[in-house]
Design an enzyme around this catalytic site. Structure first.
Site, short mmCIF file in Angstrom:
data_model
loop_
_atom_site.label_atom_id
_atom_site.label_comp_id
_atom_site.label_asym_id
_atom_site.label_seq_id
_atom_site.Cartn_x
_atom_site.Cartn_y
_atom_site.Cartn_z
N SER A 1 0.83 -1.20 0.00
CA SER A 1 0.00 0.00 0.00
C SER A 1 0.86 1.25 0.00
CB SER A 1 -0.85 -0.03 1.27
OG SER A 1 -1.42 1.23 1.51
N TYR B 185 -1.82 -1.06 11.02
CA TYR B 185 -2.12 -1.58 9.68
C TYR B 185 -0.92 -1.36 8.76
CZ TYR B 185 -3.73 -1.46 4.85
OH TYR B 185 -3.83 -1.66 3.48
N LYS C 37 1.95 -3.97 6.62
CA LYS C 37 2.38 -3.92 5.21
C LYS C 37 3.91 -3.82 5.13
CE LYS C 37 -1.64 -4.16 3.32
NZ LYS C 37 -2.05 -5.47 2.80
P1 NAD Z 1 -11.35 -6.38 1.30
O1 NAD Z 1 -11.56 -6.35 2.78
O2 NAD Z 1 -12.51 -6.09 0.43
O3 NAD Z 1 -10.72 -7.79 0.88
C1 NAD Z 1 -9.86 -8.53 1.71
C2 NAD Z 1 -10.41 -9.94 1.77
O4 NAD Z 1 -9.56 -10.75 2.60
C3 NAD Z 1 -11.82 -10.02 2.36
O5 NAD Z 1 -12.64 -10.73 1.47
C4 NAD Z 1 -11.62 -10.77 3.68
O6 NAD Z 1 -12.75 -11.54 4.01
C5 NAD Z 1 -10.38 -11.59 3.39
N1 NAD Z 1 -9.59 -11.97 4.57
C6 NAD Z 1 -9.14 -11.16 5.56
N2 NAD Z 1 -8.42 -11.87 6.45
C7 NAD Z 1 -8.42 -13.16 6.02
C8 NAD Z 1 -7.85 -14.36 6.51
N3 NAD Z 1 -7.16 -14.40 7.65
N4 NAD Z 1 -8.06 -15.50 5.82
C9 NAD Z 1 -8.77 -15.50 4.67
N5 NAD Z 1 -9.34 -14.40 4.16
C10 NAD Z 1 -9.16 -13.23 4.83
O7 NAD Z 1 -10.13 -5.37 0.99
P2 NAD Z 1 -9.59 -4.84 -0.41
O8 NAD Z 1 -9.87 -3.38 -0.48
O9 NAD Z 1 -10.02 -5.72 -1.51
O10 NAD Z 1 -8.03 -4.98 -0.14
C11 NAD Z 1 -7.29 -6.13 -0.56
C12 NAD Z 1 -5.85 -5.97 -0.11
O11 NAD Z 1 -5.31 -4.76 -0.64
C13 NAD Z 1 -5.67 -5.88 1.41
O12 NAD Z 1 -4.49 -6.57 1.76
C14 NAD Z 1 -5.51 -4.39 1.65
O13 NAD Z 1 -4.76 -4.14 2.81
C15 NAD Z 1 -4.75 -3.97 0.40
N6 NAD Z 1 -4.94 -2.55 0.07
C16 NAD Z 1 -6.20 -2.03 -0.04
C17 NAD Z 1 -6.36 -0.66 -0.30
C18 NAD Z 1 -7.73 -0.05 -0.40
O14 NAD Z 1 -7.84 1.17 -0.26
N7 NAD Z 1 -8.79 -0.80 -0.65
C19 NAD Z 1 -5.22 0.17 -0.47
C20 NAD Z 1 -3.96 -0.42 -0.36
C21 NAD Z 1 -3.83 -1.78 -0.10
N1 UFG Z 2 -11.73 11.90 3.58
C1 UFG Z 2 -12.71 12.79 3.96
N2 UFG Z 2 -13.86 12.28 4.51
C2 UFG Z 2 -14.08 10.95 4.68
C3 UFG Z 2 -13.06 10.05 4.28
C4 UFG Z 2 -11.89 10.55 3.74
O1 UFG Z 2 -12.55 14.00 3.84
O2 UFG Z 2 -15.14 10.56 5.19
C5 UFG Z 2 -10.50 12.42 2.96
C6 UFG Z 2 -9.23 12.08 3.73
O3 UFG Z 2 -8.99 13.03 4.73
C7 UFG Z 2 -8.18 12.07 2.62
C8 UFG Z 2 -8.98 11.58 1.39
O4 UFG Z 2 -10.34 11.82 1.69
O5 UFG Z 2 -7.74 13.38 2.35
C9 UFG Z 2 -8.79 10.10 1.12
O6 UFG Z 2 -9.08 9.35 2.30
P1 UFG Z 2 -9.26 7.77 2.28
O7 UFG Z 2 -9.58 7.35 3.67
O8 UFG Z 2 -10.20 7.38 1.21
O9 UFG Z 2 -7.82 7.25 1.83
P2 UFG Z 2 -6.40 7.39 2.53
O10 UFG Z 2 -5.47 7.90 1.48
O11 UFG Z 2 -6.47 8.14 3.79
O12 UFG Z 2 -6.06 5.88 2.89
C10 UFG Z 2 -6.39 4.80 2.02
C11 UFG Z 2 -6.50 3.53 2.82
C12 UFG Z 2 -5.16 3.17 3.40
C13 UFG Z 2 -4.19 3.05 2.28
C14 UFG Z 2 -4.13 4.32 1.51
C15 UFG Z 2 -3.19 4.21 0.35
O13 UFG Z 2 -7.43 3.69 3.86
O14 UFG Z 2 -5.24 1.94 4.04
O15 UFG Z 2 -5.42 4.66 1.03
O16 UFG Z 2 -3.50 3.11 -0.40
F1 UFG Z 2 -2.98 2.78 2.78
#
Ligand code: NAD
Ligand code: UFG
Length: 349
Positions: free
Chosen positions: A129, A153, A157
């Site tokens: 991430s 979190y 990572k």
């Molecule tokens: P998500 O929660 O929709 O998907 C994650 C999935 O993993 C879920 O279906 C959950 O049920 C499953 N899971 C969690 N723990 C588990 C375990 N112990 N065993 C088996 N299954 C398990 O999240 P997402 O947004 O699809 O994110 C996927 C990956 O990408 C995550 O590792 C997250 O940290 C990473 N990521 C997400 C974002 C974002 O903003 N969505 C940004 C950067 C990185």
């Molecule tokens: N924001 C608002 N109101 C809300 C939610 C978010 O103003 O209700 C703003 C935040 O302050 C930020 C922007 O919208 O300026 C984006 O916020 P997000 O929470 O959507 O995303 P972040 O960049 O803070 O973090 C997300 C994930 C992290 C990940 C990161 C980079 O939550 O886990 O993106 O991938 F690491």
């Protein structure tokens, strides 16, 4: 014979979109997920969207920490590579429950890596991430920018990235690609699959979408005094289908003999403010999003966006979609599924 990919967390938001692209690309996808933050309906819909390729999807409800179950799966099928999405991802929750995050994300990953080695599968794509860039002093963030963690979190990572670098150092037959995602948003253009967070959304676009469908009264804008064009935070939003395609590009790269343990940013290289995002969403949806201006959210960075050069050069991948398309597809999904995959019983027709 089609290459077989194990997809952990494949029922989730990014996983389900990636599984669809895998199937359409001719891969066989075996998903393991404990459904802790997802619904199996996502995979049923993926199967339908994949048409004739849908039969190449198999699902196992397994928690990654259940080593015997994982052993049994690896003994029953040979995997060419693993895409590892499974993990918990709510930053605030990780601050409240650090042990839960260390147990789920670290133990889950270590168990997976142990079982992979035992069965001779050493090809891995991992979901890292942009959170590892913390509050970047310089943007765009390149893969060489300093990394740090601001919360448990983010630390999971960072640790997993380091674990991957260590196992590669100890055994050069591993091939590992660490993908640092920026801010995934949007949904498949069919509106049939999308993001369905449990509880109050932490992230911007899922919150905007719930305001748009009437589930919440207003969006709280966290911080209006940043040193940005309009005072609100700037991020690099990336369409989830572009992100999914980035995984296919990474899988292909694993067969390049020069690959060891590599890291790539997956973003668009463009920064967009909260207010610009809201304005684009209002334009494409025709919905007014009421705003409440508030203080900064603790731990939030001011401006984060990616350098995309390395992924473009080495993965031959580049994001195709812009902000309006992301918002259009987010709204298409939201308007067709205002309560996600499993609406409360009282709302079902
Ligand atoms: P998500 O929660 O929709 O998907 C994650 C999935 O993993 C879920 O279906 C959950 O049920 C499953 N899971 C969690 N723990 C588990 C375990 N112990 N065993 C088996 N299954 C398990 O999240 P997402 O947004 O699809 O994110 C996927 C990956 O990408 C995550 O590792 C997250 O940290 C990473 N990521 C997400 C974002 C974002 O903003 N969505 C940004 C950067 C990185
Ligand atoms: N924001 C608002 N109101 C809300 C939610 C978010 O103003 O209700 C703003 C935040 O302050 C930020 C922007 O919208 O300026 C984006 O916020 P997000 O929470 O959507 O995303 P972040 O960049 O803070 O973090 C997300 C994930 C992290 C990940 C990161 C980079 O939550 O886990 O993106 O991938 F690491």
């Amino acid at each position: 014979m089609a290459s077989t990919v194990l997809v952990t967390g494949g029922a989730g938001y990014i996983g389900s979109h990636t599984v669809l692209q895998l199937l359409l690309g001719g891969y066989k996808a075996v998903v393991v997920d404990n459904l802790d933050n997802s619904s199996q309906i996502s995979l049923k819909r993926v199967q339908e969207l994949a048409g004739d390729h849908g039969s190449n999807l198999v699902f196992h409800k397994i928690d990654l920490r259940d080593k015997p179950a994982l052993e049994k799966l690896f003994a029953s099928e040979k995997f060419d590579s693993v895409i590892h999405f499974a993990g918990l991802k709510a930053v605030g929750e990780s601050v409240q429950k650090p042990l839960l995050y260390y147990d789920n994300n670290l133990i889950g990953t270590i168990t997976l890596l142990e079982v992979m080695v035992a069965h001779g599968c050493k090809n891995l794509v991992f979901s890292s991430s942009a959170t590892v860039y913390g509050w970047p002093k310089v943007v765009p963030c390149t893969e060489e920018s300093p990394i740090s963690a601001m919360n448990p979190y983010g630390r999971t990572k960072l640790f997993i990235e380091e674990i991957c670098r260590d196992i590669y150092q100890s055994d050069k037959s591993w091939k590992i690609i660490l993908l640092r995602y920026f801010n995934p948003v949007g949904a498949h253009s069919s509106g049939y699959i999308g993001e369905d967070p449990r509880g109050i959304p932490n992230n911007l676009m899922p919150f905007v979408q719930q305001v748009a469908v009437g589930r919440r009264p207003a969006l709280t804008v966290f911080g209006t005094d940043y040193g940005t064009k309009d005072g609100t935070g700037v991020r690099d939003y990336i369409h989830v289908v572009d992100l999914a395609d980035g995984h296919i590009a990474a899988l292909k790269k694993l067969s390049d003999p020069s690959v060891g343990c590599e890291v790539y940013n997956l973003g668009t290289g463009k920064g967009t403010s909260v207010l610009e995002m809201v304005s684009s969403f209002e334009k494409v949806s025709g919905k007014k999003i009421p705003l409440e201006m508030a203080d900064r959210r603790p731990g939030d960075a001011e401006i984060v966006y990616a350098s995309t050069e390395k992924a473009e050069r080495e993965l031959n991948w580049k994001a195709k979609y812009g902000i309006d398309e992301m918002c259009r597809d987010q709204w298409n999904w939201a308007s067709k599924n205002p309560y996600g995959y499993e609406p409360p019983a009282a709302l079902e027709k």
